[in-house]
Design an enzyme around this catalytic site. Structure first.
Site, PDB file in Angstrom:
ATOM      1  N   ARG A 121       0.839  -1.209   0.000  1.00 25.52           N
ATOM      2  CA  ARG A 121       0.000   0.000   0.000  1.00 25.52           C
ATOM      3  C   ARG A 121       0.869   1.253   0.000  1.00 25.52           C
ATOM      4  O   ARG A 121       0.541   2.245  -0.670  1.00 25.52           O
ATOM      5  CB  ARG A 121      -0.934  -0.015   1.213  1.00 25.52           C
ATOM      6  CG  ARG A 121      -1.937   1.117   1.183  1.00 25.52           C
ATOM      7  CD  ARG A 121      -3.005   0.940   2.242  1.00 25.52           C
ATOM      8  NE  ARG A 121      -2.438   1.021   3.575  1.00 25.52           N
ATOM      9  CZ  ARG A 121      -3.091   0.688   4.695  1.00 25.52           C
ATOM     10  NH1 ARG A 121      -4.338   0.245   4.629  1.00 25.52           N
ATOM     11  NH2 ARG A 121      -2.519   0.797   5.870  1.00 25.52           N
ATOM     12  N   LYS A 123      -2.605   6.548   1.232  1.00 25.86           N
ATOM     13  CA  LYS A 123      -2.478   6.957   2.639  1.00 25.86           C
ATOM     14  C   LYS A 123      -1.517   8.133   2.696  1.00 25.86           C
ATOM     15  O   LYS A 123      -0.336   7.977   3.013  1.00 25.86           O
ATOM     16  CB  LYS A 123      -1.980   5.769   3.465  1.00 25.86           C
ATOM     17  CG  LYS A 123      -2.403   5.825   4.938  1.00 25.86           C
ATOM     18  CD  LYS A 123      -2.164   4.493   5.609  1.00 25.86           C
ATOM     19  CE  LYS A 123      -2.484   4.527   7.082  1.00 25.86           C
ATOM     20  NZ  LYS A 123      -3.922   4.456   7.382  1.00 25.86           N
ATOM     21  N   GLU A 130     -16.343   6.230   4.728  1.00 23.22           N
ATOM     22  CA  GLU A 130     -15.287   5.883   5.689  1.00 23.22           C
ATOM     23  C   GLU A 130     -15.641   6.394   7.073  1.00 23.22           C
ATOM     24  O   GLU A 130     -16.365   7.364   7.212  1.00 23.22           O
ATOM     25  CB  GLU A 130     -13.970   6.582   5.319  1.00 23.22           C
ATOM     26  CG  GLU A 130     -13.254   6.001   4.156  1.00 23.22           C
ATOM     27  CD  GLU A 130     -11.839   5.568   4.508  1.00 23.22           C
ATOM     28  OE1 GLU A 130     -11.578   5.190   5.665  1.00 23.22           O
ATOM     29  OE2 GLU A 130     -11.011   5.619   3.602  1.00 23.22           O
TER      30      GLU A 130
END
Ligand SMILES: *Cc1c(COP(=O)(O)O)cnc(C)c1O
Length: 340
Positions: A82, A184, A220
Site C-alpha cells: 500500500r 495513505k 469511511e
C-alpha cells in the site's frame, strides 16, 4: 527480555519517544544510509516539498506480543504494497518490501522493552513514513526523500475498546472521487482535521465521511473503514475509489467468509437504507474493530445494534482477528511475520 515500567493496561494512543527509529535516505536515484538512529528529530531544508505541497505518505501497523513470548507482525507485506501505491500516486520512490519489513523488525527489536506484555491488550504501534525533502520551490516532485519508521506502545484508539461508539455524518469530504482517497497520504488527513474537530466538539468519537459525489452513501469512518452486518447475515463494506483500502477490512472480509461462513460483499451502503444493517463497525489497525452504536445524520440518530451492547457477529469477528494477531488463533497462510 525485561520491560520498562509503564501502565500497560491504560495506554492511550499518544506519541512517546522511544530509544530507536529506522531511517533511510534516498539520493542520486537510490536508497542509501539505512539503519537505526537514536535521533528523534529531522532537520530539513525550508524548501522541502513535504512542507509546501504535502509530498508525504505513511503507514500504520502493530507488533503483538504472543503468549509464548514471540512477536508477531500482522500482514506487513500488505502495508509495504500500500505504501508503494501511495508513493506511485505522489511520484515518490517506492520503498522495497524487503527494506520495509527489515526496518520494522529492526525497530521492534531495538525497542522491545516497550512492547506491551501479552494479555494487557497493548501493542507496539509502528509508523513508517516517507517525505519529499531538499531545496525546491516549483511544484514538482522532490529529488531526495527520507523514509522513517518509529514506534510507540499503544492501547485503544477509541476510548473503551470494544464498546459501542457514536459517530457524526460529515458535511465535508476527506478526498475527492478520483483524488487521493485510495492513498495513505498526509493531505487527506489535513483535510480531515476540521470535520474531525467538529465531530469531537459535538460529542462524537469522529465523523463518518459520505461519498464525495452524492453524499448519499457511507464511505469511511474517520481514519477507519466501515462494515455492516445485514439482516441476512452478510458482511458488507462500501466500495468506492476514494476509500483507503484497509488491511483490517480485507482481513475481515476473508475471515467473515472463510471462518464464519458468511456471504461478503463490497457494495453501496445508502443512508436511506441503514435499517437493513443489524450491526455496524469501524475497522482499522488503530481502531481494531470499534462497534458503531449511534450514527448522527443531520438531526436524526440512527442506532445500529445498540448504544450499550455489542452485536454477536462483531464480537466473533473481533475475537477471530485479535486471536490471530496475538497468536492464539491459527492464521491464514502468510498473515503473520515473526520478529526474531
Ligand atoms: C490507515 C487507514 C485506514 C485503516 O487501514 P488499516 O490498514 O486497516 O489500518 C482506514 N481509513 C483511512 C483513511 C486510513 O488512513
Amino acid at each position: 527480555m525485561s520491560t520498562v515500567e509503564l501502565d500497560w493496561e491504560n495506554l492511550g494512543f499518544d506519541y512517546m519517544e522511544l530509544p530507536y527509529r529506522y531511517r533511510a535516505y534516498y539520493r542520486d536515484g537510490k536508497w542509501q544510509e539505512a539503519g537505526l538512529t537514536t535521533d528523534a528529530n529531522i532537520t530539513l531544508n525550508e524548501g522541502s516539498p513535504v512542507f509546501h505541497y504535502g509530498q508525504a505518505a505513511f503507514e500504520g501497523l502493530k507488533a503483538y506480543r504472543c503468549k509464548d513470548g514471540s512477536i508477531n507482525l500482522f500482514r506487513p507485506d500488505q502495508n509495504a504494497k500500500r505504501l508503494q501505491n501511495s508513493c506511485q500516486r505522489l511520484l515518490m520512490p517506492e520503498v522495497p518490501t524487503d527494506m520495509f519489513i527489515e526496518g520494522l523488525k529492526q525497530v521492534v527489536k531495538a525497542n522491545e522493552a516497550y512492547l506491551p506484555p501479552y494479555g494487557t491488550g497493548g501493542t507496539l504501534y509502528l509508523r513508517p513514513n516517507i517525505i519529499g525533502v531538499g531545496p525546491n520551490i516549483g511544484v514538482h516532485p522532490a529529488k531526495e526523500y527520507i523514509f522513517t519508521i518509529f514506534a510507540m506502545p499503544v492501547g485503544n484508539y477509541f476510548k473503551g475498546g470494544l464498546t459501542p461508539t457514536n459517530f457524526l455524518a460529515a458535511d465535508y469530504d476527506r478526498a475527492a472521487h478520483k483524488g487521493t482517497g485510495q492513498s495513505k497520504v498526509g493531505g487527506n488527513y489535513a483535510a480531515s482535521l476540521l470535520p474531525g474537530a467538529q465531530a469531537k466538539a459535538a460529542g462524537f468519537a469522529d465523523c463518518i465521511y459520505l461519498d464525495p459525489l452524492t453524499h448519499t452513501k457511507i464511505e469511511e469512518v474517520g481514519s477507519a473503514n466501515f462494515f455492516g452486518i445485514t439482516k441476512d447475515n452478510e458482511f458488507v463494506t462500501p466500495k468506492s475509489p476514494s476509500i483507503l483500502p484497509s488491511v483490517t477490512k480485507y482481513s475481515l472480509l476473508y475471515l467473515a467468509k472463510h471462518r464464519l461462513g458468511m456471504e461478503t460483499k463490497e457494495t453501496d451502503i445508502y443512508l436511506d437504507d441503514l435499517d437493513h444493517l443489524t450491526e455496524a463497525g469501524a475497522c482499522g489497525t488503530a481502531a481494531v474493530i470499534t462497534p458503531i452504536g449511534g450514527f448522527q445524520i443531520g438531526d436524526k440518530l440512527h442506532v445500529f445494534y445498540s448504544q450499550t451492547e455489542v452485536g454477536p457477529v462483531t464480537k466473533k469477528l473481533y475475537a477471530e482477528l485479535t486471536g490471530i494477531q496475538f497468536g492464539d488463533v491459527k492464521a491464514p497462510e502468510g498473515w503473520i511475520v515473526k520478529v526474531d
